[in-house]
Design a protein around this motif. Structure first.
Motif, PDB file in Angstrom:
ATOM      1  N   GLN A  77      -1.216  -4.161  -6.703  1.00 14.67           N
ATOM      2  CA  GLN A  77      -2.427  -4.499  -5.688  1.00 14.67           C
ATOM      3  C   GLN A  77      -3.691  -3.267  -5.958  1.00 14.67           C
ATOM      4  N   GLN A 119      -5.650  -1.096  -4.777  1.00 17.03           N
ATOM      5  CA  GLN A 119      -6.189   0.264  -3.759  1.00 17.03           C
ATOM      6  C   GLN A 119      -8.252  -0.104  -3.609  1.00 17.03           C
ATOM      7  N   THR A 142       0.792  -1.739  -0.008  1.00 16.78           N
ATOM      8  CA  THR A 142      -0.006  -0.235   0.480  1.00 16.78           C
ATOM      9  C   THR A 142       0.851   1.257   0.342  1.00 16.78           C
ATOM     10  N   SER A 143      -0.087   2.680  -0.042  1.00 14.91           N
ATOM     11  CA  SER A 143       1.087   3.729   0.171  1.00 14.91           C
ATOM     12  C   SER A 143       0.292   4.724   0.497  1.00 14.91           C
TER      13      SER A 143
END
Lengths: 431, 251
Positions: free
Chosen positions: A97, A99, A74-75
């Motif tokens: 991936q 989000q 994630t970010s």
């Protein structure tokens, strides 16, 4: 069959695939991954002796050890680049991936992570995913298949004409000590009579490999505008394969702007499986330093009255290399096909290189197909003309390069994206 | 304003200009007439600073500056303008965009304020009207799909917008019918003033009926062979260049 020595080279790429065995998954999915791994292990990465790979060397890629991570990526939303267009919805993927908390889509469009779609047994998904075609001929697709898990399924419901553009941001984060390999698998599915404008942006930081495989299904009379931004980190590797399957009377307007990554290849395989289809994939590339970028396109005409377009232009500076390989395949029943292809490069330095391979394979007798390819330097007469009007040499060069590229941008039917591309070109030229 | 002294120029190993001396004062119109291959276009390109011309001897002073040491863009900013015999086509750059970039580049170098879009369009509209040009043309790529007359008119438009001090017209009459020739000449004449000078390079006397010269020079075999008043042009029209070949070289 490819020679055996390559197989050993395949093994490091598959080391992380073993971890999948512990994860619960549908039997068919496990079997699919195994097929991908098995097929890849027999070939490894293509070498320059392979058909279609003569101009792109993967030596640089093979020298780095990449790792696949099944862990959640994630970010921070604040770290992500801003949206390309103010008036748009955005879907975000970090290291392949999906989000959900950073993503939104307009009404009429549904999006979900690939595994969620598998769990929900989205109709037609299994059939689509397992129809991967010849994996041995396409090792990057085989490798992507060996890791199939990440990515998204995006669907536009029948008859929905979506006015609001949707951006899909693929943001990749490479750690200095552990370069990630990401293998997103996408399905963009436009049901009958639907329409969508997609902006697909690939960006990131550090060293990583993005190996994506995207299936696009355009049901009859659907229209997809697909605008790509290949703006990967300067140290990144980008390999994407897009397979477009078009139904009767559908329209695909594809365009790619490529300026990122150290080594990249974008491959498009458009299948015009019914009649009256319009399919175009064009693009521009801006390369410098030691960058290498390869556009490989196949327009496959199955039925009559189809039109396909490929127009590519680019500028190559420093010791960069550009490759364009474009093929128009017209099958026996595809009468009245209109296929057009062109490729033009401006070489800005003595070491810059551009290699083109135009190919026509025609089995129908009533068709119109054309191609043209040139590479050359800036027009000295035009440069002097501009300077003689007071425009400084640097600015005059920039103006000529912009004008050279604009010819390709002029074909785009969505004005806001044309402006973004023009801005990108200006920014690149002023670096 | 312009002073050329003993100018020798070599192109691809061949000496084309073999010692030109020429002086153009402010407010004057000088015509240079000569047969094909006499070095007329070479002279115009050397003045504008095109690459590929080797100056082996001599000097050119423009407004007190050493012209040959200046880049083409700096010559333009200093007030030199070459109207091309064959204006170059630049697809993808609209004429408006080209004019705006040029005028602001020149203004910047001259230490003047750049024109904002409104002021630019106003000026452009005014000059267009003076030249009887269609604004539709400006949306097209520079000179792309223009007729011979339109290209030359576009040269005069650029000249009018950039307000140079010395205008070099290289065979501006070539490829023009009589109506286009008149319009172009009117555009040029509208710019005449005591501060501006013209160097009109031409093969035929025809253009000089519309742009009246003060001085006429005959250029042949890389040298100014004769200098006189407007009557010299009429004499050439009547007798041709045969008398200027010497050494038995064919006309």
């Amino acid at each position: 069959m490819q020679p055996a020595p390559l197989a050993a080279a395949a093994l490091p790429w598959l080391a992380d695939a073993a971890g999948f065995e512990k994860q619960p998954a549908a039997g068919w999915l496990k079997a699919l991954r195994e097929t991908g791994a098995e097929q890849f292990s027999q070939t490894g990465l293509p070498t320059q002796s392979w058909e279609g790979w003569q101009h792109t060397s993967l030596r640089q890629l093979a020298s780095i050890k990449f790792h696949y991570s099944a862990e959640a990526a994630t970010s921070d939303a604040k770290k992500l680049p801003p949206k390309l267009l103010e008036d748009s919805d955005r879907i975000v993927l970090v290291n392949g991936q999906y989000q959900p908390h950073l993503s939104a889509v307009p009404a009429g469009v549904t999006v979900m992570g690939l595994m969620e779609a598998v769990d929900k047994k989205v109709a037609g998904l299994e059939e689509h995913l397992v129809s991967v075609g010849d994996l041995q001929a396409s090792p990057f697709k085989a490798l992507n298949t060996a890791f199939v898990r990440d990515g998204i399924v995006l669907k536009v419901e029948s008859g929905a004409e979506i006015a609001r553009p949707v951006e899909i941001l693929f943001y990749n984060i490479g750690a200095a000590d552990r370069a990630p390999a990401v293998y997103p698998r996408m399905l963009y599915w436009l049901e009958e009579n639907s329409a969508l404008t997609l902006l697909e942006r690939h960006a990131g930081e550090g060293v990583y490999l993005s190996n994506s495989y995207t299936g696009m299904v355009l049901e009859s009379a659907s229209r997809l505008k697909f605008y790509k931004f290949e703006e990967e980190s300067p140290a990144a590797f980008h390999f994407s394969l897009v397979s477009v399957r078009q139904g009767k009377g559908s329209v695909f307007e594809g365009f790619s702007y490529a300026s990122g990554g150290c080594l990249a290849r974008e491959e498009y395989q458009n299948q015009l499986i019914d009649s009256g289809i319009l399919s175009s994939i064009s693009g521009i590339y801006l390369l410098k330093n030691h960058q290498s970028h390869d556009f490989t396109v196949l327009m496959d005409h199955f039925e009559p009255n189809g039109k396909s377009v490929q127009h590519f232009r680019g500028v190559v500076d420093g010791q960069a290399r550009a490759v364009f390989q474009g093929k128009i395949h017209v099958r026996r029943s595809a009468q009245k096909t209109d296929g057009n292809q062109s490729s033009h490069a401006l070489l800005l330095s003595p070491q810059a290189e551009a290699s083109f391979k135009p190919e026509l394979e025609i089995y129908a007798d009533d068709v119109k197909c054309g191609h043209g390819a040139t590479s050359g330097h800036l027009d000295e007469a035009a440069l002097f003309y501009l300077q003689s009007r007071g425009i400084p040499a640097v600015e005059a060069k920039a103006l000529l390069i912009q004008s050279f590229l604009n010819t390709t941008l002029e074909q785009l039917s969505f004005a806001p994206v044309k402006e973004i591309y023009q801005e990108r070109i200006r920014a690149w030229l002023s670096q | 304003m312009l002073k050329i002294e003993n100018l020798h120029v070599t192109v691809a190993g061949r000496e084309v200009l073999k010692g030109i001396d020429l002086s153009v004062e402010a407010g004057k119109v000088h015509a240079i007439m000569g047969p094909n291959g006499s070095g007329k276009s070479t002279l115009s390109y050397v003045l504008a600073g095109r690459e590929g011309y080797e100056i082996t001897k001599g000097r050119i002073t423009f407004m007190g500056q050493d012209l040959l040491a200046m880049k083409p863009e700096d010559r333009a900013a200093a007030g030199l303008f070459l109207a091309f015999q064959y204006p170059v086509e630049i697809p993808g750059v609209s004429t408006t965009m080209f004019l705006k970039t040029a005028i602001n580049a020149v203004r910047k170098k001259r230490g003047e304020k750049e024109l904002d879009p409104v002021a630019f369009l106003k000026l452009q509209k005014q000059k267009l009207a003076q030249l009887g040009m269609d604004a539709e043309m400006l949306k097209r790529g520079v000179n792309v799909g223009f007729s011979g007359g339109e290209k030359k008119r576009n040269e005069v438009l650029q000249m009018a917008m950039l307000e140079p001090k010395l205008m070099v017209l290289d065979e501006t009459d070539s490829g023009l019918d009589i109506d286009a020739l008149k319009t172009v000449a009117e555009g040029v004449n509208a710019m005449r003033s005591p501060e501006r000078s013209f160097l009109v390079i031409t093969h035929y006397q025809r253009l000089l009926n519309y742009i009246k010269p003060d001085v006429v020079h005959v250029l042949a075999q890389g040298k100014i062979q004769k200098t006189g008043g407007p009557e010299l042009a009429l004499l050439l029209e009547e007798k041709g260049y045969a008398g200027f070949y010497g050494d038995g070289e064919a006309a």
